[in-house]
Design a protein around this motif. Structure first.
Motif, PDB file in Angstrom:
ATOM      1  N   LYS A  60      79.612  22.383  58.281  1.00 38.80           N
ATOM      2  CA  LYS A  60      79.015  22.925  57.050  1.00 38.80           C
ATOM      3  C   LYS A  60      77.580  23.376  57.312  1.00 38.80           C
ATOM      4  O   LYS A  60      77.164  24.430  56.835  1.00 38.80           O
ATOM      5  N   GLU A  61      76.827  22.577  58.061  1.00 39.99           N
ATOM      6  CA  GLU A  61      75.452  22.951  58.376  1.00 39.99           C
ATOM      7  C   GLU A  61      75.405  24.231  59.207  1.00 39.99           C
ATOM      8  O   GLU A  61      74.537  25.079  58.999  1.00 39.99           O
ATOM      9  N   ALA A  62      76.342  24.367  60.146  1.00 41.73           N
ATOM     10  CA  ALA A  62      76.394  25.588  60.952  1.00 41.73           C
ATOM     11  C   ALA A  62      76.695  26.800  60.060  1.00 41.73           C
ATOM     12  O   ALA A  62      76.093  27.872  60.225  1.00 41.73           O
ATOM     13  N   ALA A  63      77.615  26.626  59.128  1.00 41.93           N
ATOM     14  CA  ALA A  63      77.945  27.726  58.201  1.00 41.93           C
ATOM     15  C   ALA A  63      76.734  28.070  57.328  1.00 41.93           C
ATOM     16  O   ALA A  63      76.450  29.250  57.084  1.00 41.93           O
ATOM     17  N   GLN A  64      76.013  27.055  56.877  1.00 41.13           N
ATOM     18  CA  GLN A  64      74.826  27.302  56.057  1.00 41.13           C
ATOM     19  C   GLN A  64      73.735  27.983  56.873  1.00 41.13           C
ATOM     20  O   GLN A  64      73.038  28.875  56.367  1.00 41.13           O
ATOM     21  N   TYR A  65      73.581  27.585  58.128  1.00 39.28           N
ATOM     22  CA  TYR A  65      72.584  28.221  58.995  1.00 39.28           C
ATOM     23  C   TYR A  65      72.943  29.693  59.202  1.00 39.28           C
ATOM     24  O   TYR A  65      72.080  30.573  59.106  1.00 39.28           O
ATOM     25  N   GLU A  66      74.220  29.957  59.467  1.00 34.29           N
ATOM     26  CA  GLU A  66      74.665  31.343  59.657  1.00 34.29           C
ATOM     27  C   GLU A  66      74.430  32.162  58.392  1.00 34.29           C
ATOM     28  O   GLU A  66      73.968  33.302  58.452  1.00 34.29           O
ATOM     29  N   SER A  67      74.715  31.562  57.242  1.00 30.02           N
ATOM     30  CA  SER A  67      74.497  32.248  55.969  1.00 30.02           C
ATOM     31  C   SER A  67      73.011  32.538  55.756  1.00 30.02           C
ATOM     32  O   SER A  67      72.645  33.635  55.327  1.00 30.02           O
ATOM     33  N   ALA A  68      72.176  31.559  56.060  1.00 24.31           N
ATOM     34  CA  ALA A  68      70.726  31.749  55.905  1.00 24.31           C
ATOM     35  C   ALA A  68      70.231  32.847  56.848  1.00 24.31           C
ATOM     36  O   ALA A  68      69.380  33.663  56.477  1.00 24.31           O
ATOM     37  N   PHE A  69      70.789  32.887  58.050  1.00 20.58           N
ATOM     38  CA  PHE A  69      70.416  33.932  59.006  1.00 20.58           C
ATOM     39  C   PHE A  69      70.805  35.308  58.461  1.00 20.58           C
ATOM     40  O   PHE A  69      70.005  36.254  58.513  1.00 20.58           O
ATOM     41  N   GLN A  70      72.025  35.429  57.945  1.00 24.28           N
ATOM     42  CA  GLN A  70      72.472  36.697  57.376  1.00 24.28           C
ATOM     43  C   GLN A  70      71.593  37.101  56.187  1.00 24.28           C
ATOM     44  O   GLN A  70      71.276  38.277  56.018  1.00 24.28           O
ATOM     45  N   PHE A  71      71.200  36.122  55.387  1.00 28.49           N
ATOM     46  CA  PHE A  71      70.322  36.389  54.250  1.00 28.49           C
ATOM     47  C   PHE A  71      68.963  36.896  54.732  1.00 28.49           C
ATOM     48  O   PHE A  71      68.409  37.850  54.176  1.00 28.49           O
ATOM     49  N   ASP A  72      68.428  36.252  55.778  1.00 33.71           N
ATOM     50  CA  ASP A  72      67.143  36.698  56.340  1.00 33.71           C
ATOM     51  C   ASP A  72      67.233  38.122  56.874  1.00 33.71           C
ATOM     52  O   ASP A  72      66.317  38.930  56.689  1.00 33.71           O
ATOM     53  N   LYS A 123      73.585  39.614  49.059  1.00 37.18           N
ATOM     54  CA  LYS A 123      73.375  38.182  48.841  1.00 37.18           C
ATOM     55  C   LYS A 123      74.622  37.554  48.224  1.00 37.18           C
ATOM     56  O   LYS A 123      75.057  36.472  48.637  1.00 37.18           O
ATOM     57  N   MET A 124      75.220  38.219  47.246  1.00 36.91           N
ATOM     58  CA  MET A 124      76.418  37.694  46.608  1.00 36.91           C
ATOM     59  C   MET A 124      77.563  37.591  47.625  1.00 36.91           C
ATOM     60  O   MET A 124      78.287  36.600  47.653  1.00 36.91           O
ATOM     61  N   ALA A 125      77.709  38.589  48.474  1.00 33.23           N
ATOM     62  CA  ALA A 125      78.757  38.563  49.493  1.00 33.23           C
ATOM     63  C   ALA A 125      78.520  37.415  50.479  1.00 33.23           C
ATOM     64  O   ALA A 125      79.461  36.714  50.874  1.00 33.23           O
ATOM     65  N   ILE A 126      77.267  37.227  50.864  1.00 31.25           N
ATOM     66  CA  ILE A 126      76.928  36.133  51.785  1.00 31.25           C
ATOM     67  C   ILE A 126      77.222  34.785  51.128  1.00 31.25           C
ATOM     68  O   ILE A 126      77.810  33.889  51.745  1.00 31.25           O
ATOM     69  N   ASP A 127      76.838  34.629  49.867  1.00 32.17           N
ATOM     70  CA  ASP A 127      77.086  33.374  49.143  1.00 32.17           C
ATOM     71  C   ASP A 127      78.581  33.104  48.980  1.00 32.17           C
ATOM     72  O   ASP A 127      79.035  31.970  49.123  1.00 32.17           O
TER      73      ASP A 127
END
Length: 174
Positions: A60-72, A123-127
């Motif tokens: 889950k943390e890896a997925a959240q990190y990847e999501s945060a990276f995509q958001f950045d 952002k919505m797609a990433i979320d």
């Protein structure tokens, strides 16, 4: 004369008895060995079950990190688009003059709104992708938990059966 035949029959019965006893002894030894192996497997399964939460959390943390990276990345792209829009607005203001400034301002405002909407869509797609990944990880975790628990129960049941044969006397049926 009957005595040698009786002796021979007695010897055969004794050999059969010894064979039965040694066979039962072999069954008992095999049962004990299988119980030890199953017990070790159960111990390892318990460790795996205990580690599932950590593995799930790491995923889950890896997925959240990847999501945060995509958001950045999306935020950086949006920032660059706003910078380009501002530069273009300044260039157009300089070349077209004051007469067109209201129209340029309106075009610039609309372009800025589109850029903002595109960012919100990203952002919505990433979320949504993150939510789907987290849900998949939770499903995997519960499925893996059920599978490991099932394996553990099978081994425990097998050990209960083997304990009815783990001594020579039990293997003989006593």
């Amino acid at each position: 004369m009957a005595s040698p035949q009786v002796a021979l029959m007695g010897a055969q019965v004794a050999l059969q008895g010894l064979s039965t006893i040694f066979g039962a002894r072999g069954v008992a030894k095999a049962a004990k060995a299988e119980i030890r192996g199953n017990t070790e497997s159960i111990r390892l399964l318990n460790e795996s079950i205990g580690d599932l939460a950590n593995v799930g959390q790491s995923r889950k943390e890896a997925a959240q990190y990847e999501s945060a990276f995509q958001f950045d990345v999306a935020g950086g792209q949006t920032s660059n688009m706003y910078d380009d829009l501002f530069k273009q607005y300044e260039n157009n203001m300089g070349s077209q003059g004051f007469a067109f400034s209201g129209e340029l301002k309106q075009q610039n405002l609309l372009a800025g709104e589109r850029i903002g909407e595109q960012f919100l869509d990203k952002k919505m797609a990433i979320d949504m992708a993150l939510s789907k990944q987290i849900s998949g990880i939770a499903d995997w975790e519960s499925g893996e938990q059920a599978r490991l628990q099932s394996e553990k129960r099978k081994l425990e049941a097998r050990n209960r059966v083997l304990r009815t044969q783990n001594t020579t006397w039990k293997a003989l049926g006593f």
